[in-house]
Design a protein around this motif. Structure first.
Motif, mmCIF file in Angstrom:
data_model
loop_
_atom_site.group_PDB
_atom_site.id
_atom_site.type_symbol
_atom_site.label_atom_id
_atom_site.label_comp_id
_atom_site.label_asym_id
_atom_site.label_seq_id
_atom_site.Cartn_x
_atom_site.Cartn_y
_atom_site.Cartn_z
ATOM 1 N N ILE A 363 0.837 -1.211 0.000
ATOM 2 C CA ILE A 363 0.000 0.000 0.000
ATOM 3 C C ILE A 363 0.865 1.251 0.000
ATOM 4 O O ILE A 363 0.585 2.223 -0.720
ATOM 5 N N VAL A 364 1.961 1.251 0.778
ATOM 6 C CA VAL A 364 2.844 2.413 0.818
ATOM 7 C C VAL A 364 3.479 2.646 -0.549
ATOM 8 O O VAL A 364 3.679 3.795 -0.974
ATOM 9 N N GLY A 365 3.796 1.568 -1.258
ATOM 10 C CA GLY A 365 4.334 1.710 -2.607
ATOM 11 C C GLY A 365 3.398 2.509 -3.498
ATOM 12 O O GLY A 365 3.820 3.402 -4.245
ATOM 13 N N PHE A 366 2.098 2.201 -3.430
ATOM 14 C CA PHE A 366 1.106 2.959 -4.205
ATOM 15 C C PHE A 366 1.024 4.410 -3.721
ATOM 16 O O PHE A 366 0.870 5.335 -4.525
ATOM 17 N N LEU A 367 1.113 4.607 -2.393
ATOM 18 C CA LEU A 367 1.039 5.960 -1.853
ATOM 19 C C LEU A 367 2.195 6.827 -2.353
ATOM 20 O O LEU A 367 2.019 8.026 -2.600
ATOM 21 N N CYS A 368 3.392 6.223 -2.501
ATOM 22 C CA CYS A 368 4.546 6.970 -3.011
ATOM 23 C C CYS A 368 4.283 7.475 -4.432
ATOM 24 O O CYS A 368 4.599 8.622 -4.773
ATOM 25 N N ILE A 369 3.697 6.594 -5.257
ATOM 26 C CA ILE A 369 3.400 6.978 -6.644
ATOM 27 C C ILE A 369 2.330 8.068 -6.676
ATOM 28 O O ILE A 369 2.448 9.058 -7.411
ATOM 29 N N ILE A 370 1.283 7.889 -5.866
ATOM 30 C CA ILE A 370 0.196 8.877 -5.840
ATOM 31 C C ILE A 370 0.713 10.232 -5.390
ATOM 32 O O ILE A 370 0.326 11.273 -5.932
ATOM 33 N N LYS A 371 1.638 10.238 -4.416
ATOM 34 C CA LYS A 371 2.170 11.516 -3.947
ATOM 35 C C LYS A 371 2.944 12.233 -5.054
ATOM 36 O O LYS A 371 2.839 13.460 -5.202
ATOM 37 N N ILE A 372 3.721 11.485 -5.854
ATOM 38 C CA ILE A 372 4.442 12.091 -6.972
ATOM 39 C C ILE A 372 3.456 12.723 -7.951
ATOM 40 O O ILE A 372 3.653 13.846 -8.443
ATOM 41 N N MET A 390 -4.446 13.843 2.777
ATOM 42 C CA MET A 390 -5.502 12.863 2.482
ATOM 43 C C MET A 390 -4.914 11.582 1.893
ATOM 44 O O MET A 390 -5.392 10.477 2.176
ATOM 45 N N ASN A 391 -3.864 11.712 1.108
ATOM 46 C CA ASN A 391 -3.204 10.535 0.541
ATOM 47 C C ASN A 391 -2.635 9.655 1.653
ATOM 48 O O ASN A 391 -2.887 8.445 1.712
ATOM 49 N N TYR A 392 -1.891 10.295 2.555
ATOM 50 C CA TYR A 392 -1.323 9.549 3.687
ATOM 51 C C TYR A 392 -2.429 8.984 4.579
ATOM 52 O O TYR A 392 -2.405 7.796 4.955
ATOM 53 N N SER A 465 6.634 0.308 -5.905
ATOM 54 C CA SER A 465 6.849 1.654 -6.448
ATOM 55 C C SER A 465 7.517 1.581 -7.819
ATOM 56 O O SER A 465 7.147 2.315 -8.753
ATOM 57 N N LEU A 466 8.513 0.692 -7.927
ATOM 58 C CA LEU A 466 9.231 0.540 -9.196
ATOM 59 C C LEU A 466 8.307 0.032 -10.294
ATOM 60 O O LEU A 466 8.318 0.539 -11.429
#
Length: 694
Positions: A363-372, A390-392, A465-466
């Protein structure tokens, strides 16, 4: 020539000569407190720490050798103390005055810098002028009692039991008792206080009974020839019994906080009643005289307490400590129960923790992409803060509700669980060394649980994330990290950025999220939110009794965690924006997000990264994780120690045991290595964990 002339302190001999020789210079002073102020200034020690005794022998010898000084000084003291009212010192000083916590703290802080001054005719005014330092009460306690007895006799003070006329010492004591008793009776009958002690429903209030008995004692003291009671007086014995019942009422209310929760307002009400009962306990002891010597002893003790109560009346640190101890205890109780599930006991639990942490890493991997992607939205700084928050927040809530694990959320919970186990082990008789060793074994389990959770988070956050950034590039032909890869990578380096400081900020937020979780759970318990939902007539009619009951149980189990994760997300998402607003370099670094950001940076740079930067990026992930853990765990450990009134000196023995255990079995801090040891601390923890699961 110096601008200011420094006045040398006179000696005791010089001071007494100046004021109390045959000319009686003190009578000419407009402010006749000056001799006493200067005398106390001479006696007051410069350093209080490690002070063993304050010796008054030089003063006593001087008064013995100079009868004229002694007589004049005695007359002076009696003159300035005569008919001084002091009942408000006993009824108010060093007792909580307002149940509004913030108001009380603010009032005490202001009073430290600009003290409230009572009327000049009161004893409080005298004490404010003479013993004006907050630590005066400390060194006063270091004066040997036998020296105070000698001074009492030298000055020829009369017993406080000689008279009960208006403004006499005994009259002031009785007035103070009367005031305190009436205040307690009213406060103890408030709805929120009574609700904490349902066991007393239908019974006569011990406070009302105490008030009635005290009136009888007062009448007896005022009307009889001897203005005190004997130790075998039945009315006095009954008064002591009733006081004990009042104390039991308050203690029961505090203990019941684990069942019903407690609000800060109720805590302050109970704390004030407790302080008033302690004050009454002292005042009641002044009414009893067993032998003639007690009259002098009681008079001296009364004088000492008046000074100390007046010195401590604006103590902010003690007030905050007393006010938050029970609240923090209830909060850490909740976090301890939550933290127990994060301590792995065997191999099965160890690898289950890994899989749960892996889910969190995905889930954190997806959050990293969404934040970018959100960073590319054209909006204001605070617009980005809202989107990031809200993303976090939604991501953390999803991790929580799906039963996955975010590694850094554990320390705030497991610290409380460790201290809870230690507290229960210390409460029983046994070998302390064994208990500390058992605590070290339990700490090793906590550490390895945190370690495998870190591994699970980091290992999955990186490839997810990759994979995510590659899929976006493959399908849309757009490398979303091409312009940010340098920032993403340098932010991980502890030598090229403030990564350690930013990781510490994240650790602070992790600690605060644990506080929020426990606070919400305690508040809802106190306000009976779960019961109110379960018995809500409209909900039962609309959804049925079973579904409403299930919803109530779900709310009780999950709501505190949802709120905690939401605010943790808000903290994480808005820190950078607040830093920009205030012109400060504020940001957060979290180990799991650091892993995902490393993957995004590598892809954004098309893998053209120097070996040095790659090394510092990978090394930085480990450092960030360690700082996240240490800050969150240390703050939570400190709070848990304070809430359970365990002395911090215990840390020395605990740390020594942990280090010894690490040297003997280092791999147990990283991998499950079953121990045959059965000790009280571990057994208490395992039993609590078993009870909680049921």
């Amino acid at each position: 020539m110096p601008l200011f002339k420094v006045k040398n302190k006179p000696s005791l001999q010089e001071l007494l000569t100046d004021f109390f020789d045959r000319s009686q210079l003190w009578l000419e002073e407009k402010d006749n407190l000056e001799p006493l102020i200067e005398l106390v200034q001479l006696i007051r020690p410069l350093k209080i720490r490690n002070l063993q005794i304050v010796d008054l022998e030089p003063l006593i010898t001087l008064l013995k050798d100079n009868p004229s000084y002694r007589d004049a000084f005695s007359f002076y003291l009696k003159d300035i103390l005569e008919d001084r009212k002091f009942n408000k010192i006993f009824s108010d000083a060093a007792i909580l005055q307002d149940v509004d916590f913030v108001f009380e703290v603010r009032k005490r802080i202001i009073a430290k810098f600009l003290p409230y001054q009572p009327e000049k005719e009161t004893l409080e005014y005298v004490l404010n002028q003479v013993f004006y330092l907050a630590n005066d009460g400390v060194w006063i306690d270091k004066i040997p009692l036998h020296q105070l007895h000698e001074l009492y006799d030298l000055f020829g003070f009369t017993s406080m039991y000689e008279s009960v006329t208006l403004n006499s010492a005994l009259s002031e004591v009785l007035t103070a008792m009367h005031l305190i008793t009436q205040r307690i009776s009213g406060r103890a009958m408030e709805t929120d206080v009574i609700k904490m002690v349902p066991e007393f429903d239908g019974l006569e209030s011990p406070f009302s009974a105490f008030e009635k008995e005290l009136f009888l004692i007062e009448d007896q003291i005022k009307n009889l020839e001897k203005h005190y009671v004997d130790s075998d007086d039945l009315s006095f014995a009954q008064l002591i019994v009733l006081l004990k019942q009042c104390e039991e009422f308050v203690e029961k209310a505090f203990r019941n906080s684990s069942k019903y929760g407690i609000s800060l307002r109720v805590n302050q009400n109970l704390l004030k009643i407790k302080q008033q009962l302690e004050r009454l306990k002292f005042l009641i002891s002044l009414l009893k005289v067993e032998k003639e010597e007690d009259k002098k002893i009681n008079g001296i003790l009364m004088g000492l307490q008046l000074i100390k109560f007046n010195c401590y009346k604006n103590n902010v640190r003690q007030f905050i400590a007393e006010s938050i101890q029970l609240i923090s205890y209830e909060i850490t109780q909740h976090t301890a129960k939550t933290g127990e599930k994060y301590i792995t006991e065997n191999r099965n639990e160890y690898f289950k923790m890994f899989w749960n942490a892996s889910g969190g890493g995905i889930i954190v991997g997806f959050l990293c992409i969404i934040k970018i992607l959100l960073s590319k939205v054209d909006t204001s700084i605070f617009g980005h803060a809202f989107l990031y928050s809200m993303n976090y927040a939604l991501g953390f809530i999803a991790i929580y509700l799906m039963g996955y694990t975010l590694a850094t959320k554990q320390p705030a919970m497991t610290a409380s669980a460790l201290i809870k186990a230690l507290e229960e082990g210390m409460s029983k008789q046994g070998n302390n060394t064994q208990k500390y060793n058992a605590f070290a074994i339990l700490f090793a389990r906590v550490f390895r649980s945190q370690f495998i959770a870190f591994i699970g988070n980091v290992i999955l956050a990186f490839p997810v994330s990759l994979l995510g950034i590659w899929l976006i590039d493959y399908s849309l032909g757009y490398n979303i990290a091409s312009s940010k890869w340098q920032t993403l990578l340098s932010d991980l380096s502890p030598v090229h950025s403030l990564a350690i400081f930013h990781a510490a900020i994240a650790g602070l937020f992790l600690f605060l999220s644990g506080i929020i979780s426990g606070s919400v759970a305690n508040r809802d318990k106190h306000n009976q939110v779960y019961f109110r939902i379960a018995e809500h007539p409209l909900l039962k009619k609309s959804f049925g009794k079973k579904r409403t009951l299930k919803f109530s149980a779900l709310y009780e189990k999950k709501w505190a965690g949802i709120v905690s994760n939401f605010w943790f997300g808000v903290f994480m998402g808005s820190t950078s924006a607040l830093g920009l607003f205030f012109g400060l370099n504020l940001d957060i670094r979290h180990i799991t997000f650091a892993s995902g950001n490393l993957a995004l940076a590598l892809y954004g740079a098309n893998y053209q990264v120097s070996d040095t930067m790659l090394f510092w990026g990978i090394f930085g992930i480990g450092v960030i994780g360690l700082v996240n853990f240490m800050v969150s765990f240390t703050l939570s450990l400190g709070l848990a120690f304070r809430s359970r009134a365990i002395p911090l000196s215990e840390l020395r023995f605990i740390s020594s045991s942990i280090w010894s255990h690490f040297k003997s079995r280092p791999f147990s801090f990283f991998f499950p290595m079953e121990q045959k040891v059965k000790t009280e601390v571990i057994e208490n923890y395992l039993q609590t964990k078993k009870d909680t699961s049921h």
